[in-house]
Design an enzyme around this catalytic site. Sequence first.
Site, PDB file in Angstrom:
ATOM      1  CB  CYS A  15      25.556  34.997  -5.311  1.00 32.84           C
ATOM      2  SG  CYS A  15      24.582  34.074  -6.524  1.00 32.84           S
ATOM      3  CB  CYS A  82      -7.397  74.377 -17.004  1.00 37.88           C
ATOM      4  SG  CYS A  82      -6.561  74.145 -18.589  1.00 37.88           S
ATOM      5  CB  CYS A  85      -2.174  73.080 -17.477  1.00 38.35           C
ATOM      6  SG  CYS A  85      -2.630  74.646 -18.235  1.00 38.35           S
ATOM      7  CG  ASP A 482      -3.550  38.077  13.219  1.00 42.02           C
ATOM      8  OD1 ASP A 482      -3.489  36.843  13.209  1.00 42.02           O
ATOM      9  OD2 ASP A 482      -2.887  38.806  13.976  1.00 42.02           O
ATOM     10  CG  ASP A 677       1.115  42.016  13.274  1.00 40.40           C
ATOM     11  OD1 ASP A 677       1.347  41.901  12.067  1.00 40.40           O
ATOM     12  OD2 ASP A 677       1.522  41.208  14.125  1.00 40.40           O
ATOM     13  CG  ASP A 681      -1.140  38.692  10.329  1.00 39.15           C
ATOM     14  OD1 ASP A 681      -1.195  37.464  10.361  1.00 39.15           O
ATOM     15  OD2 ASP A 681      -1.378  39.410  11.316  1.00 39.15           O
TER      16      ASP A 681
END
Length: 786
Positions: A15, A82, A85, A482, A677, A681
């Site tokens: 808000c 390498c 770098c 779960d 899932d 959860d």
Amino acid sequence: MSASSLDLEVTGMSCAACAARLEKVLNRQDGLTASVNFASSRAIISRADEGPDLNAIEKIVEKTGFGLGHQEERFAIEGMSCAACSARLEKVLNRLPGVRAAVNLATETAQIDYIAGAVTEDRLVEAVRKAGFTASSTADQHGHEAPSREPVTAQRDLAIIALLCIPFAIEMLDMAVGAHHLVPLWLQALCASVVQIYGARHFYRSAYHALRSGSANMNVLVCLGTSIAYGFSMVVTLWGLDLPVYFEASAFVILLISVGRLLEARARQKAASGLEALLNLRPQTANRVTPNGVEICPVASLQRGDVFVVRPGEAIPVDGEVIEGTTEINESMLTGEAVPVLRQVGDTIFAGTLNTTGVVRARATSLGSETALARIVAMVSRAQGSKAPIQRLADRVSAIFVPTIIVIALLTFVIGWLATHDAQWSLVSAISVLVIACPCSLGLATPTALMVGTGKAASAGILFRNAEALERVHRLKVLAFDKTGTLTKGQPEVEAIYPAEGVTEAELLGVAASLEANSEHPLAKAIISRASEVGIASAYSLDHFRAVPGKGIEAAAKEEIFLLGTPEFLQEQGITIAALPLDAETRSVACIARGGVYLGAITLSDALRPEAAAIVSWLHKQSIETIMLTGDRKAVATRVAREAGIDEIRASLRPEGKVSAVQALRGEGRLVGMAGDGINDAPALAAADISIAIGSGSAAALETADLVLMSADLRAIPDALSISRATVGKIRQNLVFAFGYNVAAIPLAACGLLDPVIAGGAMALSSVSVVTNSLLLNRWRSQRSL
């Protein structure tokens, strides 16, 4: 945008009062003048030189309860040779305001997360250029990412260098049989000059940029070693000194290192084949339905809402909803499951999966980067570009590696000369030290294994969010499950209906269906499904629905209150419940009341997944404790836990209760995983050390879960632990090899026991060996046969 003016996106404002509060807090800070706009969600901040920097501003915003918007870019980087770098470039990028970068040598990419508005993409590209490299976006027109390719010029340059080294090979063979200078010295000097100036130009360019930015990389070592050998030989040749020349050493070192670089690039490309295989799943054309019939069009031209046809043997072009037809679709490329799944009207089909039997029409719902396949590719790509904690030691060593080697080479020359009075022997030994040191193998040890491991995991429907998740998964000590939809099928069915006296089954089921009409809960779907099967429609038009989490539903019709929920929920509302059926204790029970009068109960059950007991038993054999966290009643949870063999249950938990349970387990000092899932959860998953979303390709799961198992088959859990263990094992092997190679080889070179040519060949092959060892992960296979 000037350095003192910032235009930043602000997240979390709800808000105008939020904007006012943040503006007030920012303006309290010395050196800051801010204007925060709620409508545009932006903050315009003027910062004096003595004011707080961008990182400090972000902390102030976060402390106030908001956040700054972030953007993520991924660039293909050219010119890195390498680990020094990649470490240097990462340091350069992280110096930019609001930027957090991870540069990966193996994938030759930079993954950059930055505060939106703090820097621009052009500024990032320019920073990379000033560091001595080039950057280009890896996103293609479909929002996917493609692996970079080794330029063809590398092969051409290698062929030229190899031809120029033929005279040196002849000279070395002649020296082996006692002959000398069969190849004229002027020809050796000419060939060596072309190799040094043309063949090694990339080495010199990279070394120059590294030194200009105040650091050093492997190319500095190569340039030093070969330049000393070449320069010494040219002095001997031009001045006609009676000393040996080392043109063959400088030329062959450049040749061998160039060969090693090319082999390494090809091996890295092969290591990225897992991601490339996912990219190749995307079909290029689609059969779009138009008023004039079916037309073949590019997938990129499809729009959301377009209808397309998929025939047997064709790949699905985009995510869509089936609107006509029935077929079986092979989704193994997403889930790892080889058995085709039935898809019919109303079902979702996914881009890249293969239609096997029938013809279906579908409406496009997700396009480009919004498809499940694109999100998976992006997730795998991010995981490959991230850094594992185990890599930190290698990064610290790489940062000081090259300067240390230069010091060792100088000491080798000085001490060797003082000890042997043989400047020639000391010089050759110092050159060997310079060319045999290999920071590349250190830089490639972790990312190449991660590339192969995450690619193999993705092919089995296992997605790791980042390298840290892959490294930690196999160390799980506790796995919390779960119940509904994880251990059980998530598709409960009505077992029995128990109407109260004077109430019919049809009446009870009609009231229950009315109450559950707008619910997506699995138990609600089961009740609605049973009502549909027996031909009972919703009996009432209800309104004023109120869901009480973990308890039930309340609604009204004509000033009558309707209730459906647990026995305890109805009793709390003052409803007297008749004696429940005997099996109610071990089943889910939905009690129904109307106008304060008890109407009856419906019992439901959710069958255990067939593989659940075997998976729990396997976890126990791996010394992983199992626990069930569920909102269901204890009696129901006990029955499921007993069938599955779960160690411990915690029932009747609301979402915050699951969070508290996970936090308590973590408080015991053990690594805790939570399997659910990915949606319902979410709080508990977020609280766990490792969050595992099972059977979910949702955007939420892909963005938040540490580990996403695309299949609902619990046998993917042992696979995830297995690939994690195998990948970490390869990383450790690579690091041991890389450190061991340098620890053993450098002293040998310093003692004059290695010729520079042999040293250069060994250095080139060390990186190839690390990448090849990582490629052995391709032998990993899914073990879905417990």
